[in-house]
Design a protein around this motif. Structure first.
Motif, mmCIF file in Angstrom:
data_model
loop_
_atom_site.group_PDB
_atom_site.id
_atom_site.type_symbol
_atom_site.label_atom_id
_atom_site.label_comp_id
_atom_site.label_asym_id
_atom_site.label_seq_id
_atom_site.Cartn_x
_atom_site.Cartn_y
_atom_site.Cartn_z
ATOM 1 N N UNK A 1 0.666 -1.234 0.360
ATOM 2 C CA UNK A 1 -0.237 0.465 0.161
ATOM 3 C C UNK A 1 0.864 0.908 0.422
ATOM 4 N N UNK A 2 1.555 1.088 0.804
ATOM 5 C CA UNK A 2 2.715 2.461 0.943
ATOM 6 C C UNK A 2 2.918 2.866 -0.725
ATOM 7 N N UNK A 3 3.652 1.737 -1.503
ATOM 8 C CA UNK A 3 3.904 1.697 -2.851
ATOM 9 C C UNK A 3 2.704 2.540 -4.058
ATOM 10 N N UNK A 4 2.186 1.883 -3.637
ATOM 11 C CA UNK A 4 0.710 2.408 -4.524
ATOM 12 C C UNK A 4 0.625 3.296 -3.929
ATOM 13 N N UNK A 5 1.024 3.670 -2.548
ATOM 14 C CA UNK A 5 1.013 5.621 -2.496
ATOM 15 C C UNK A 5 1.379 6.073 -3.341
ATOM 16 N N UNK A 6 2.506 5.994 -2.910
ATOM 17 C CA UNK A 6 4.116 7.163 -3.273
ATOM 18 C C UNK A 6 3.860 7.077 -5.192
ATOM 19 N N UNK A 7 3.477 5.901 -5.926
ATOM 20 C CA UNK A 7 3.447 5.658 -7.067
ATOM 21 C C UNK A 7 2.603 6.607 -7.792
ATOM 22 N N UNK B 1 -7.032 -9.055 -17.507
ATOM 23 C CA UNK B 1 -6.103 -8.279 -18.411
ATOM 24 C C UNK B 1 -5.468 -7.056 -17.157
ATOM 25 N N UNK B 2 -5.513 -6.916 -15.895
ATOM 26 C CA UNK B 2 -6.143 -6.131 -14.503
ATOM 27 C C UNK B 2 -5.519 -6.626 -13.399
ATOM 28 N N UNK B 3 -4.506 -7.388 -13.275
ATOM 29 C CA UNK B 3 -4.484 -7.900 -11.713
ATOM 30 C C UNK B 3 -3.129 -7.115 -10.983
ATOM 31 N N UNK B 4 -3.622 -6.691 -10.571
ATOM 32 C CA UNK B 4 -2.415 -6.078 -9.141
ATOM 33 C C UNK B 4 -2.852 -7.437 -8.094
ATOM 34 N N UNK B 5 -3.723 -7.565 -7.878
ATOM 35 C CA UNK B 5 -4.391 -8.462 -7.095
ATOM 36 C C UNK B 5 -4.096 -9.752 -7.051
ATOM 37 N N UNK B 6 -4.164 -10.072 -8.194
ATOM 38 C CA UNK B 6 -3.764 -11.454 -8.477
ATOM 39 C C UNK B 6 -6.009 -11.925 -9.258
ATOM 40 N N UNK C 1 -6.222 -9.291 1.256
ATOM 41 C CA UNK C 1 -6.713 -7.770 1.075
ATOM 42 C C UNK C 1 -6.674 -6.751 0.945
ATOM 43 N N UNK C 2 -7.482 -7.578 -0.231
ATOM 44 C CA UNK C 2 -7.102 -6.273 -1.401
ATOM 45 C C UNK C 2 -8.523 -5.381 -0.468
ATOM 46 N N UNK C 3 -9.603 -5.454 -0.250
ATOM 47 C CA UNK C 3 -10.554 -4.103 -0.078
ATOM 48 C C UNK C 3 -9.745 -3.514 1.149
ATOM 49 N N UNK D 1 -7.630 1.704 2.303
ATOM 50 C CA UNK D 1 -6.860 2.367 2.898
ATOM 51 C C UNK D 1 -6.034 3.571 2.587
ATOM 52 N N UNK D 2 -5.699 3.017 0.968
ATOM 53 C CA UNK D 2 -4.810 3.894 -0.785
ATOM 54 C C UNK D 2 -5.779 4.935 -1.045
ATOM 55 N N UNK D 3 -7.088 4.857 -0.478
ATOM 56 C CA UNK D 3 -8.712 5.681 -0.837
ATOM 57 C C UNK D 3 -8.362 7.136 -0.359
ATOM 58 N N UNK D 4 -8.265 6.788 1.365
ATOM 59 C CA UNK D 4 -8.346 7.505 2.316
ATOM 60 C C UNK D 4 -7.103 8.145 2.496
ATOM 61 N N UNK D 5 -6.404 7.866 2.692
ATOM 62 C CA UNK D 5 -4.754 8.103 2.563
ATOM 63 C C UNK D 5 -4.556 9.382 1.571
ATOM 64 N N UNK D 6 -5.151 8.727 0.060
ATOM 65 C CA UNK D 6 -4.343 9.284 -0.846
ATOM 66 C C UNK D 6 -5.198 11.125 -0.417
#
Length: 451
Positions: A269-275, A388-393, A401-403, A408-413
């Motif tokens: 999640x940290x990487x998702x937010x940083x990118x 074609x889109x598999x960030x979580x498999x 833990x995808x949800x 978490x990412x949307x709240x912090x961003x």
């Protein structure tokens, strides 16, 4: 469109590397062994020590991840890297041992339980805003900041109320383990058996012991002194039971799964937010639109909450597009257990089947202008072909833990974009490098100005 108008990407290879070239490249950046043609073809096959196939065809990926799941277990390389730290936990286990653990852990990640943990995410977002404000309008490594924020979340949802839990020591141990063990060794690429020592991993033993000791102490403490109030992740796992067999996790199984969630849950999640913040700084127009959405939803300077999520569709699309361009788990591998056919190719038992998620997400057969940052491609999710889109498999082993991660990412961003304008720092462009996850080499240096 010129290369300068595109966000950073991994330069993929255009010539065969051979075994030694592949090893050298993989130790620097695993993604650099992906041939550029993988972004323009459904499958690419070759031999580097052993036969391999890179799969970018959604129908073939469906076969691997859903229809013939047991025929394509995680590769030995993956298991060898992770088993010393997380044992036979959900991430590593196969077959019946994986299934019962998944059934026992699933209720912990129900929509209700994930929503109940949102206040912890809001608090971490508020703390991150305060740290960035106190740092003044200077360049900051936003990746470091996001690692701190997401580790705060994962430690609070696993060890809440445990005063004896040393967050900094655990964080250091996890970082040391990832750094020391996650480099592919020549022995792995040649398929050497487990008992042959891997020098990189010998040095990681102390970090692993430290992580396990912390988790064991926390589990024993919680068993003797249960918490009151909203149950956290440790409570939910302690009470988890396989509905079919009534089996519950023993201390070692609890510990290994807890460590899996801690390592995977904060790093990715940290990487998702940083990118995501790098991309928002890269495209100021999209950042301004997202800021307007966040400010309208949040009103005052309070951080985002779970109740705000429906009013933040653009910010969710930015998260999705960040996961497309820079998926944390950017390359997965499986080992074929029996002969098969994938996408018209012959697969032999023992072949390595590589799922290069990075190339899949940038494949010209599946995506328009795949290297551009365009969150609105997620406006209508029905237009995105499954597998074609598999960030979580996908399939039964989709990330449990995808949800949790998306919330978490949307709240912090949203909380950050409502309060700051992020701009790039000249000459400090991050470089996407995958060792175990797709990290920004050199950090993500941005200037954060209050708005």
């Amino acid at each position: 469109m010129t290369a300068h108008s595109l966000p950073v990407h991994v330069p993929l290879v255009t010539q065969p590397l051979g075994l030694w070239g592949s090893l050298t490249a993989a130790r620097r950046n695993i993604l650099s062994i992906i041939p550029e043609i993988a972004t323009r073809q459904p499958m690419v096959s070759g031999k580097t020590g052993k036969r391999w196939h890179m799969v970018m065809d959604p129908d073939a990926l469906k076969q691997v991840l859903l229809e013939k799941l047991d025929d394509y277990p995680k590769s030995d390389v993956t298991k060898n890297l992770l088993r010393p730290a997380i044992g036979e936990s959900l991430f590593v286990a196969e077959g019946a041992h994986w299934r019962w653990q998944r059934r026992a852990a699933a209720p912990a990640f129900s929509h209700r339980n994930v929503s109940n943990l949102a206040p912890i995410m809001s608090k971490a977002a508020e703390n991150a805003c305060r740290r960035i404000t106190n740092a003044g309008p200077h360049a900051i490594d936003i990746h470091d900041e996001m690692v701190r924020a997401t580790f705060e979340v994962i430690s609070d949802v696993t060890f809440s109320g445990d005063d004896g839990f040393d967050r900094d020591a655990t964080h250091r141990a996890i970082d040391n383990y990832i750094d020391q063990t996650a480099r592919i060794s020549l022995l792995d690429m040649l398929g050497a058996p487990d008992w042959v020592p891997r020098p990189d991993r010998i040095f990681a033993g102390r970090a692993v012991k430290q992580m396990k000791a912390v988790a064991d102490r926390a589990i024993q403490t919680r068993k003797t002194r249960p918490q009151s109030g909203i149950p956290d992740l440790l409570d939910l796992l302690l009470s988890g039971q396989d509905p079919e067999t009534k089996r519950t996790m023993n201390t070692a199984e609890l510990r290994d799964n807890l460590l899996t969630f801690i390592v995977a849950g904060h790093e990715t999640t940290a990487l998702t937010l940083a990118w995501a913040l790098y991309l928002c700084a890269f495209d100021q127009t999209i950042q301004s639109q997202a800021r307007a959405e966040a400010q309208a939803a949040l009103g005052s300077l309070s951080p985002a909450t779970a109740d705000d999520l429906p009013a933040l569709p653009l910010i969710r699309r930015i998260v999705d597009e960040s996961l497309r361009l820079y998926p944390p788990a950017a390359l997965l591998s499986r080992t074929a257990q029996r002969a098969d056919t994938l996408g018209g190719r012959e697969i032999r038992s023992g072949d390595t089947v590589i799922l290069p998620i990075y190339a899949l997400h940038r494949n010209h057969l599946l995506w328009d202008s795949p290297d551009t940052f365009a969150p609105d491609r997620f406006m209508d999710r029905k237009t995105i072909r499954r597998f074609s889109y598999l960030p979580f498999g996908d399939g039964p082993r989709i990330c449990i833990g995808a949800s949790f991660a998306l919330q978490e990412a949307v709240i912090i961003l949203a909380s950050l974009l409502a309060r700051f304008r992020f701009t790039p720092v000249p000459c400090r462009t991050p470089s996407p490098v995958m060792i175990l996850t797709l990290r920004p080499k050199g950090g993500v240096w941005l200037r954060a100005d209050p708005v």
